[in-house]
Design a protein around this motif. Structure first.
Motif, short mmCIF file in Angstrom:
data_model
loop_
_atom_site.label_atom_id
_atom_site.label_comp_id
_atom_site.label_asym_id
_atom_site.label_seq_id
_atom_site.Cartn_x
_atom_site.Cartn_y
_atom_site.Cartn_z
N PHE A 29 0.81 -1.22 0.00
CA PHE A 29 0.00 0.00 0.00
C PHE A 29 0.84 1.27 0.00
O PHE A 29 0.47 2.28 -0.62
CB PHE A 29 -0.93 0.00 1.22
CG PHE A 29 -1.72 1.26 1.41
CD1 PHE A 29 -2.88 1.48 0.70
CD2 PHE A 29 -1.29 2.23 2.32
CE1 PHE A 29 -3.61 2.66 0.87
CE2 PHE A 29 -2.01 3.41 2.49
CZ PHE A 29 -3.17 3.62 1.77
N LEU A 30 1.98 1.24 0.70
CA LEU A 30 2.75 2.48 0.85
C LEU A 30 3.36 2.97 -0.45
O LEU A 30 3.95 4.05 -0.49
CB LEU A 30 3.81 2.33 1.94
CG LEU A 30 3.22 2.29 3.35
CD1 LEU A 30 4.32 2.02 4.38
CD2 LEU A 30 2.51 3.60 3.69
N THR A 31 3.18 2.20 -1.53
CA THR A 31 3.54 2.72 -2.85
C THR A 31 2.85 4.06 -3.11
O THR A 31 3.37 4.88 -3.86
CB THR A 31 3.21 1.68 -3.95
OG1 THR A 31 3.79 2.09 -5.17
CG2 THR A 31 1.71 1.49 -4.14
N VAL A 32 1.71 4.30 -2.48
CA VAL A 32 0.99 5.57 -2.73
C VAL A 32 1.82 6.78 -2.31
O VAL A 32 1.63 7.87 -2.86
CB VAL A 32 -0.42 5.62 -2.06
CG1 VAL A 32 -1.30 4.48 -2.54
CG2 VAL A 32 -0.35 5.64 -0.55
N ILE A 33 2.72 6.60 -1.33
CA ILE A 33 3.62 7.72 -1.01
C ILE A 33 5.06 7.45 -1.46
O ILE A 33 5.83 8.37 -1.67
CB ILE A 33 3.58 8.12 0.48
CG1 ILE A 33 3.85 6.92 1.40
CG2 ILE A 33 2.23 8.75 0.82
CD1 ILE A 33 3.96 7.34 2.88
N ASN A 34 5.39 6.16 -1.64
CA ASN A 34 6.76 5.81 -2.00
C ASN A 34 7.12 6.26 -3.41
O ASN A 34 8.23 6.77 -3.64
CB ASN A 34 6.91 4.28 -1.87
CG ASN A 34 8.35 3.82 -1.90
OD1 ASN A 34 9.18 4.29 -1.14
ND2 ASN A 34 8.64 2.92 -2.82
N ILE A 35 6.19 6.09 -4.36
CA ILE A 35 6.47 6.48 -5.75
C ILE A 35 6.76 7.98 -5.84
O ILE A 35 7.69 8.41 -6.51
CB ILE A 35 5.26 6.13 -6.66
CG1 ILE A 35 5.07 4.61 -6.74
CG2 ILE A 35 5.42 6.75 -8.05
CD1 ILE A 35 5.77 3.91 -7.86
N ARG A 36 5.96 8.74 -5.10
CA ARG A 36 6.15 10.20 -5.13
C ARG A 36 7.52 10.57 -4.55
O ARG A 36 8.20 11.46 -5.06
CB ARG A 36 5.03 10.88 -4.33
CG ARG A 36 4.93 12.36 -4.56
CD ARG A 36 3.64 12.91 -3.97
NE ARG A 36 3.52 12.60 -2.54
CZ ARG A 36 2.36 12.60 -1.87
NH1 ARG A 36 1.23 12.85 -2.49
NH2 ARG A 36 2.34 12.34 -0.59
N ALA A 37 7.93 9.85 -3.50
CA ALA A 37 9.23 10.13 -2.89
C ALA A 37 10.36 9.76 -3.84
O ALA A 37 11.36 10.48 -3.95
CB ALA A 37 9.36 9.36 -1.58
N ILE A 38 10.20 8.64 -4.54
CA ILE A 38 11.22 8.24 -5.53
C ILE A 38 11.30 9.30 -6.63
O ILE A 38 12.38 9.71 -7.05
CB ILE A 38 10.88 6.86 -6.14
CG1 ILE A 38 11.12 5.76 -5.10
CG2 ILE A 38 11.69 6.59 -7.40
CD1 ILE A 38 10.67 4.38 -5.56
N ASN A 39 10.12 9.76 -7.06
CA ASN A 39 10.10 10.75 -8.14
C ASN A 39 10.78 12.06 -7.73
O ASN A 39 11.37 12.74 -8.56
CB ASN A 39 8.67 11.01 -8.61
CG ASN A 39 8.16 9.86 -9.47
OD1 ASN A 39 8.94 9.05 -9.95
ND2 ASN A 39 6.85 9.79 -9.64
N GLU A 40 10.71 12.36 -6.44
CA GLU A 40 11.36 13.58 -5.97
C GLU A 40 12.88 13.47 -6.19
O GLU A 40 13.54 14.44 -6.59
CB GLU A 40 11.06 13.77 -4.47
CG GLU A 40 11.48 15.12 -3.95
CD GLU A 40 11.46 15.17 -2.43
OE1 GLU A 40 12.08 16.08 -1.88
OE2 GLU A 40 10.84 14.28 -1.79
#
Lengths: 149, 132
Positions: free
Chosen positions: A59-70
């Motif tokens: 589930f934490l992909t919902v915030i993890n992807i955004r952090a990776i993209n940063e």
């Protein structure tokens, strides 16, 4: 041009707090076709010993992807997004994510190296509640294909 | 739980509908997962499934077996091949199997997961650590 190894050790602090909602967990569970009652039924979750409904392991992909993209979009790093692929992903759960969690994500560049002409970037994210309880550590490897491959 | 125990398998028909649903739920709106024109322009054969969706489906094999998904303490995969999803009702068929690979002294076990699409594995080193 290869990625600059001096970025190893760089940290990206949390930008915001993400509050985990019951409806978002249920939406995510439905999207992966998972009807486990612990994702939607508070009583079932409590009977299993949890404080509220819990979230699926990814589930934490919902915030993890955004952090990776940063990291990926950091102009100083200069990564070519069009040549990048997600090589691997791992979640280490210190406890299950549950509804009501107020989470902050801190991202670290753990490693940068070149292998067979491709750039590899290892990104770790520490996800903790806003009062400091570590909930999950994620590890991602991003691969930037070399110019000639 | 013993080394070699096989978990009940899972076969999933991944359709375009599911990709759109997963894009919204996961907040991953990369157009390679829903826009055929964009996907083919960047050299893919067609729209492909989110690797994270395939990972999540593989996780279901283990959490269905556990009952309490909170017992899955670690889960990692490598994304080795794309799952190509055609624009039809059948979608792409992905078959998941899993077995207990190691039972440890610390009360955990390692489960290895295999995901196959079109006869080939699409996840590498897909491993979960569970509390026994």
């Amino acid at each position: 041009m290869p990625l600059d190894p001096s970025f190893i050790g760089r940290t990206y602090p949390p930008e915001t707090t993400y509050e985990v909602g019951r409806a978002k967990i249920a939406e995510f569970a439905r999207a992966i076709g998972d009807d486990n009652p612990l994702y939607r039924d508070v009583d079932a979750a409590k009977a299993a010993g949890h404080d509220d409904v819990i979230a699926p392991p990814t589930f934490l992909t919902v915030i993890n992807i955004r952090a990776i993209n940063e990291v990926v979009e950091d102009p100083e790093l200069g990564l070519d997004y069009d040549r990048m692929v997600h090589g691997d992903q791992r979640f280490v759960h210190h406890r299950p994510v549950r509804a009501g969690d107020r989470l902050q994500i801190t991202t670290h560049i753990d490693d940068i190296f070149v292998r067979a002409g491709n750039d590899f970037l290892s990104v770790r994210a520490e996800i903790a509640t806003d009062d400091g309880e570590l909930v999950c550590t994620t590890h991602a490897q991003l691969v930037v294909r070399g110019e000639r491959s | 739980m013993n080394v070699g125990d096989e978990l009940p398998g899972l076969t999933v028909q991944v359709t375009r509908d599911q990709l759109v649903r997963y894009a919204g739920a996961s907040l991953d709106f990369n157009p390679i997962h829903w826009n055929e024109r964009f996907a083919t322009e960047v050299g893919l054969p067609n729209v492909i499934a989110h690797g994270m969706l395939t990972m999540a489906l593989g996780g279901r094999v283990v959490t269905d077996w556990l009952g309490d998904p909170g017992r899955m303490v670690e889960y990692g995969v490598r994304f080795t091949r794309p799952v190509v999803v055609p624009d039809d009702d059948a979608g792409a068929t992905v078959e998941f199997t899993a077995k207990v690979a190691e039972v440890r002294d610390d009360g955990t076990a390692r489960v290895d997961i295999t995901a196959k699409f079109d006869g080939k594995t699409v996840l590498g080193k897909a491993q979960a650590v569970v509390r026994v």
